[in-house]
Design an enzyme around this catalytic site. Sequence first.
Site, mmCIF file in Angstrom:
data_model
loop_
_atom_site.group_PDB
_atom_site.id
_atom_site.type_symbol
_atom_site.label_atom_id
_atom_site.label_comp_id
_atom_site.label_asym_id
_atom_site.label_seq_id
_atom_site.Cartn_x
_atom_site.Cartn_y
_atom_site.Cartn_z
ATOM 1 N N THR A 68 0.812 -1.230 0.000
ATOM 2 C CA THR A 68 0.000 0.000 0.000
ATOM 3 C C THR A 68 0.839 1.271 0.000
ATOM 4 O OG1 THR A 68 0.010 0.019 2.407
ATOM 5 C CG2 THR A 68 -1.847 -1.111 1.335
ATOM 6 N N HIS A 99 6.265 21.651 -2.736
ATOM 7 C CA HIS A 99 5.931 22.216 -1.427
ATOM 8 C C HIS A 99 6.634 21.527 -0.256
ATOM 9 C CE1 HIS A 99 1.908 24.375 -2.584
ATOM 10 N NE2 HIS A 99 2.914 24.687 -3.392
ATOM 11 N N HIS A 134 7.592 27.710 1.823
ATOM 12 C CA HIS A 134 7.616 26.265 2.087
ATOM 13 C C HIS A 134 8.862 25.865 2.876
ATOM 14 C CE1 HIS A 134 4.154 26.068 -0.417
ATOM 15 N NE2 HIS A 134 4.810 26.611 -1.434
HETATM 16 C C1 RB5 Z 1 2.496 -6.921 3.127
HETATM 17 O O1 RB5 Z 1 1.498 -7.870 3.049
HETATM 18 C C2 RB5 Z 1 1.890 -5.540 3.313
HETATM 19 O O2 RB5 Z 1 1.325 -5.436 4.585
HETATM 20 C C3 RB5 Z 1 2.927 -4.479 3.094
HETATM 21 O O3 RB5 Z 1 3.446 -4.603 1.812
HETATM 22 C C4 RB5 Z 1 2.451 -3.031 3.191
HETATM 23 O O4 RB5 Z 1 1.330 -2.817 2.405
HETATM 24 C C5 RB5 Z 1 2.320 -2.485 4.547
HETATM 25 O O5 RB5 Z 1 1.956 -1.329 4.765
#
Ligand code: RB5
Length: 151
Positions: A68, A99, A134
């Site tokens: 993520t 910025h 900034h």
């Molecule tokens: C791994 O499964 C996942 O948790 C990691 O890649 C990440 O997204 C964590 O924030």
Amino acid sequence: MKLAIGADHGGYVLKKEVVDFLSKIKNIEVVDYGTSGPESVDYPDFGKKVSEAVSNGTADRGILICGTGIGMSIVANRFPKVRAALCHDNFTARMSRLHNDANVLVMGERVIGRGVALDIVKTWLETEFEGSRHQRRLDKIEQIERSVGGK
Ligand code: RB5
């Protein structure tokens, strides 16, 4: 520019694409801190290596990728002098430079596709910090960092 890059298993495929992309750009020396396979690893271990390199000046900039981008962002922003920005599109990439003078770019392989990611990298590398008001805000961030025990 010396650029440190790292990922966990959730980001290693995109990391490979980004390393390929960077290898075609002149004046960028890439140091790859892993991981390089699908085996499950812990993102803090790889986030630490890249963030340390930026924090202590071994690298000028860093790129971190996980599933993520959230975990890597949390890790990276613990390090003194690191300004890590989780970017999902060109706008956030550009603003993170204009910025925030972001010195670590974070992306989520499970969030964005290859095309968007490479566009983000290009924009992030090409955009200069605007300075002026900034800079004053970044100075305040450094003051906060010092006041909570950073260097
Ligand atoms: C791994 O499964 C996942 O948790 C990691 O890649 C990440 O997204 C964590 O924030």
